[in-house]
Design a protein around this motif. Structure first.
Motif, PDB file in Angstrom:
ATOM      1  N   GLY A 128       0.823  -1.414   0.089  1.00 37.99           N
ATOM      2  CA  GLY A 128       0.055  -0.035   0.031  1.00 37.99           C
ATOM      3  C   GLY A 128       0.811   1.303   0.201  1.00 37.99           C
ATOM      4  N   PRO A 129       0.834   2.167   1.154  1.00 40.50           N
ATOM      5  CA  PRO A 129       1.320   3.507   0.938  1.00 40.50           C
ATOM      6  C   PRO A 129       3.050   3.377   1.246  1.00 40.50           C
ATOM      7  N   GLN A 130       3.405   2.389   1.661  1.00 44.66           N
ATOM      8  CA  GLN A 130       4.804   2.067   2.130  1.00 44.66           C
ATOM      9  C   GLN A 130       5.451   3.083   2.990  1.00 44.66           C
ATOM     10  N   ARG A 131       4.932   3.417   4.036  1.00 42.26           N
ATOM     11  CA  ARG A 131       4.985   4.582   4.744  1.00 42.26           C
ATOM     12  C   ARG A 131       6.307   3.964   5.886  1.00 42.26           C
ATOM     13  N   ALA A 132       6.403   3.042   5.960  1.00 42.03           N
ATOM     14  CA  ALA A 132       7.644   2.238   6.851  1.00 42.03           C
ATOM     15  C   ALA A 132       8.687   2.562   5.992  1.00 42.03           C
ATOM     16  N   ILE A 133       8.769   2.159   4.591  1.00 44.65           N
ATOM     17  CA  ILE A 133      10.016   2.736   4.000  1.00 44.65           C
ATOM     18  C   ILE A 133      10.536   4.178   3.892  1.00 44.65           C
ATOM     19  N   SER A 134       9.087   5.108   3.682  1.00 41.54           N
ATOM     20  CA  SER A 134       9.575   6.486   3.549  1.00 41.54           C
ATOM     21  C   SER A 134      10.039   7.075   4.807  1.00 41.54           C
ATOM     22  N   ASP A 135       9.580   6.415   5.993  1.00 38.96           N
ATOM     23  CA  ASP A 135      10.217   7.073   7.172  1.00 38.96           C
ATOM     24  C   ASP A 135      11.369   5.996   7.673  1.00 38.96           C
ATOM     25  N   GLY A 136      11.821   5.196   6.880  1.00 42.29           N
ATOM     26  CA  GLY A 136      13.155   4.878   7.190  1.00 42.29           C
ATOM     27  C   GLY A 136      13.189   3.672   7.984  1.00 42.29           C
ATOM     28  N   VAL A 137      12.211   3.034   8.224  1.00 36.48           N
ATOM     29  CA  VAL A 137      12.278   2.141   9.198  1.00 36.48           C
ATOM     30  C   VAL A 137      12.461   0.756   8.712  1.00 36.48           C
ATOM     31  N   ILE A 138      12.391   0.551   7.399  1.00 35.70           N
ATOM     32  CA  ILE A 138      12.519  -0.593   6.711  1.00 35.70           C
ATOM     33  C   ILE A 138      13.434  -0.270   5.196  1.00 35.70           C
ATOM     34  N   PRO A 139      14.302  -0.685   4.933  1.00 34.84           N
ATOM     35  CA  PRO A 139      14.956  -0.118   3.665  1.00 34.84           C
ATOM     36  C   PRO A 139      13.955  -0.628   2.405  1.00 34.84           C
ATOM     37  N   ALA A 140      14.080   0.324   1.314  1.00 30.87           N
ATOM     38  CA  ALA A 140      13.312   0.112   0.112  1.00 30.87           C
ATOM     39  C   ALA A 140      13.916  -1.026  -0.560  1.00 30.87           C
ATOM     40  N   HIS A 141      15.240  -1.056  -0.748  1.00 28.88           N
ATOM     41  CA  HIS A 141      15.909  -2.146  -1.607  1.00 28.88           C
ATOM     42  C   HIS A 141      15.571  -3.564  -0.845  1.00 28.88           C
ATOM     43  N   LEU A 142      15.279  -3.514   0.490  1.00 32.28           N
ATOM     44  CA  LEU A 142      14.940  -4.984   0.976  1.00 32.28           C
ATOM     45  C   LEU A 142      13.834  -5.400   0.647  1.00 32.28           C
TER      46      LEU A 142
END
Length: 541
Positions: A115-129
Motif C-alpha cells: 500500500g502506501p509504504q510509509r515504513a519505507i519512506s519513514d526509514g524503518v525498513i529499507p526500500a531495497h530490502l
C-alpha cells in the motif's frame, strides 16, 4: 523410575554450544519441575518396555490412518513421541499475547508494503530490502482484502533458549502447514494416555476448524452473505494432502484441484455434476508461483487461469493472500523489533533471536571470521533447507558457504547457536533429552486473532542435532497447555475424553455437514510444497 531415566542428562549441550540446554521437565535429572510433576509420577509407574509399547501403538495408529511422510524416499509414519510437552497456563498467556502481537505487526507490514509504504519512506525498513525480496509480488498491490486480513492462518515458530526464555525463530504466513498433526496427535494421545487426561486440565484444541471456517467466511467479497468456500489442493502427491482433506472435511467445504475450477467474466466457478457453481473464498494450499498460469508460471496446472484477475476485481478472496512471502523473508525478520514499535508503539512480547544482517557495515567480516561458531540461514529458505550449523559443518562445507556469503550477502542472515530447550523423548535404549521448537497456529478473522492452545512441537530426533524439520528426520510431540487447577475427577469414557479434547466445541454453521462435528482424527502432513514436476505427472491439463 531408574529404568526410564538412567543416564538422562538434563543439561545436554549441542556441539559448539557454550551453554547447556534448558530441560523443560527437569531442574536436575532426578527432580522434575512442578509443571511436569503429574507426567513424572505417571511415568514412574511404567517400565521402559511399556512406554515403548505405547510409542509403537502411536506409530501403528498413524500407519493405519495413513499419517505418513516421505523421508529419504521412504514413506514412514510421522514420529509422534509418547511423552507430551507441557506448558503451564501462565506461560501460555504470555505466548498467546506475543503471537497475537506478532500477527498484528505482520498484517500491518503487509498492508503497508502493498500500500502506501510509509515504513519505507519513514526509514524503518529499507526500500531495497522489499524490492529485492524474491517473494515481493507487484501484482499483489492491486488486491485489497475485503476485511483487511491477509494472514488468515499464521505459523509463528518459537524456541526456548538456554535460560528458558521464549524467542521467535521465524514467521510463516504464506501457507503454514502442520496443524493437522496437532489435531491428530491429540486424538491418539487421548486414546493412548487416558489416565493423564483424566488427571490434568488440558486445554482442548478442537475449536480450530470452527475458527478457521469463521475466518474464511469473514473474508468473503463485499455483498456475499453466504460464501461458497473451497480448499484448493495441489493433489494427492503433495506431502500435505492429508492436511488438506482433513481441514476440508472438518469445515464441511469442498476440496478441489485446479482442474475443478475455471474463471469466466472475472469470477471463479467450480465444476459440479449439476453445473457450474460460483466460488467466493479459496483457502489455497498451492504456492504463489503455481496459482495462476496467466500471472505466474505459464506451465503450471495446479491452479486456474484468471484467479488473480478475479481477485483484483474483488469477486474472489484468496486465503492466505498472494505475496505474503515478503514478510517471511528472514531479513525482514531482523527488523521486527523496530516494526513492532513503529506500527503498534510497543516492545516485542516475544523477542527475536539475535541476528546479523550481512549487508550492515562490518557484519559480513565478523561473520566470515566466526563461520564455525554461527548458524547461517538463507533468507528465503524453508523446511530447514540450506541451513548451515557452523560447529557441525565440515571444513569444505564452510568454505563453500564462505563463497556464497561473499557473492550474495543479502541472501543470508547469521545467528548464534541457540541451545534449543530439551524435553524427554523415547529413543533407542531408553529416554533421552531431545531439542524441540514450537509452532503455534493463529487464525485472523479481521476483527481479532485467535491462537490455538499449544501448537505443533517438533523434535530433533537424532542426538545432538538442532534441526527439527520432518524432512530432516524430525518428529513431534503433543503439546499440552495445562490449567493450574487439577481436573474435577477421573474420566471413565475414553471416547468422551477424545471428543472433549479433539472435537469442535462450538457449533459450526448449519451449512456444514455433520461430519464436521465429529472428532478431529484424520490424516495430515507438514512438509513444504512439492515441486510442480511431481504434480504434473498426476494432473492432466
Amino acid at each position: 523410575m531408574a529404568d526410564l531415566f538412567t543416564g538422562y542428562d538434563a543439561h545436554a549441550r549441542t556441539a559448539g554450544g557454550t551453554q547447556s540446554a534448558w530441560d523443560e521437565m527437569f531442574v536436575e535429572s532426578d527432580r522434575p519441575r512442578d509443571t511436569y510433576r503429574r507426567i513424572f509420577d505417571a511415568l514412574a509407574e511404567m517400565t521402559l518396555e511399556e512406554l515403548k509399547g505405547r510409542t509403537d501403538e502411536l506409530a501403528n495408529s498413524y500407519l493405519a490412518q495413513g499419517v505418513t511422510f516421505d523421508f529419504a524416499g521412504e514413506e514412514r509414519p510421522f514420529p509422534l513421541d509418547s511423552i507430551p510437552r507441557v506448558i503451564d497456563s501462565g506461560s501460555w498467556e504470555v505466548l498467546d499475547r506475543g503471537v497475537q502481537q506478532r500477527v498484528r505487526v505482520l498484517e500491518a507490514l503487509l498492508a503497508d508494503v502493498y500500500g502506501p509504504q510509509r515504513a519505507i519512506s519513514d526509514g524503518v525498513i529499507p526500500a531495497h530490502l522489499v524490492a529485492s525480496s524474491k517473494n515481493y509480488l507487484h501484482c499483489a498491490s492491486a488486491v485489497v482484502p475485503p476485511n483487511g486480513a491477509r494472514c488468515q492462518v499464521s505459523g509463528i515458530d518459537l524456541i526456548r533458549d538456554s535460560r528458558g526464555d521464549w524467542r521467535v525463530l521465524e514467521d510463516n504466513v504464506r501457507i503454514p502447514s502442520g496443524v493437522s498433526y496437532v489435531l491428530s496427535n491429540r486424538r491418539v494421545m487421548a486414546q493412548t494416555l487416558p489416565e493423564l487426561f483424566s488427571q490434568m486440565r488440558i486445554k482442548p484444541i478442537g475449536d480450530y476448524p470452527v475458527h478457521l471456517l469463521q475466518a474464511l467466511r469473514a473474508a468473503a467479497p463485499e455483498g456475499v452473505d453466504d460464501p461458497r468456500i473451497v480448499v484448493l489442493t495441489p493433489g494427492v502427491f503433495n506431502s500435505a494432502y492429508f492436511e488438506h482433506t482433513l481441514l476440508a472435511r472438518l469445515m464441511g467445504v469442498e476440496l478441489v484441484e485446479g482442474r475443478d475450477l475455471f474463471c469466466s467474466k472475472g469470477r471463479v466457478w467450480m465444476r459440479t455434476t449439476t453445473g457450474p457453481e460460483r466460488v467466493d473464498v479459496i483457502y489455497r494450499r498451492v504456492d504463489d508461483d503455481f496459482l495462476d498460469p496467466l500471472q505466474f508460471r505459464a506451465d503450471s496446472v495446479l491452479g486456474a487461469p484468471g484467479l488473480m484477475t478475479a481477485a483484483r476485481l474483488g469477486h474472489v478472496t484468496l486465503c492466505n493472500a498472494v505475496g505474503n512471502g515478503v514478510v517471511d523473508d528472514k531479513l525482514v525478520y531482523t527488523y521486527m523489533p523496530e516494526l513492532t514499535r513503529y506500527f503498534l508503539g510497543e516492545e516485542q512480547i516475544i523477542p527475536n533471536v539475535r541476528s546479523w544482517r550481512l549487508e550492515d557495515p562490518g557484519a559480513l567480516e565478523e561473520v566470515l571470521d566466526r563461520l564455525d561458531e554461527l548458524v547461517l540461514k538463507p533468507v528465503d529458505g524453508a523446511g530447514g533447507k540450506g541451513l548451515v550449523v557452523g560447529p557441525q559443518a565440515s571444513r569444505s562445507e564452510l568454505e563453500t558457504l564462505r563463497a556464497k556469503l561473499i557473492a550474495d550477502p543479502r541472501g543470508w542472515i547469521a545467528q548464534p547457536v541457540v541451545q534449543l530447550s530439551t524435553v524427554p523423548t523415547v529413543v533407542e535404549g531408553g529416554v533421552g533429552p531431545r531439542h524441540v521448537d514450537l509452532r503455534p497456529f493463529a487464525v485472523n478473522d479481521g476483527s481479532g486473532v485467535w491462537v490455538l492452545p499449544g501448537g505443533l512441537t517438533r523434535v530433533a530426533l537424532p542426538e545432538g542435532t538442532l534441526v527439527v524439520n520432518s524432512s530432516q528426520g524430525g518428529g513431534s510431540k503433543d503439546t499440552w497447555v495445562v490449567e493450574d487447577r487439577a481436573a474435577p475427577g477421573p474420566a471413565t469414557d475414553v471416547r468422551a475424553l477424545v471428543a472433549q479434547q479433539a472435537a469442535p466445541r462450538a457449533p459450526l454453521p448449519a451449512s456444514a455437514p455433520e461430519v464436521a462435528r465429529q472428532d478431529a482424527g484424520g490424516l495430515s502432513g507438514q512438509q513444504q510444497q512439492q515441486q510442480q514436476g511431481r504434480m504434473g505427472r498426476r494432473m492432466p491439463c
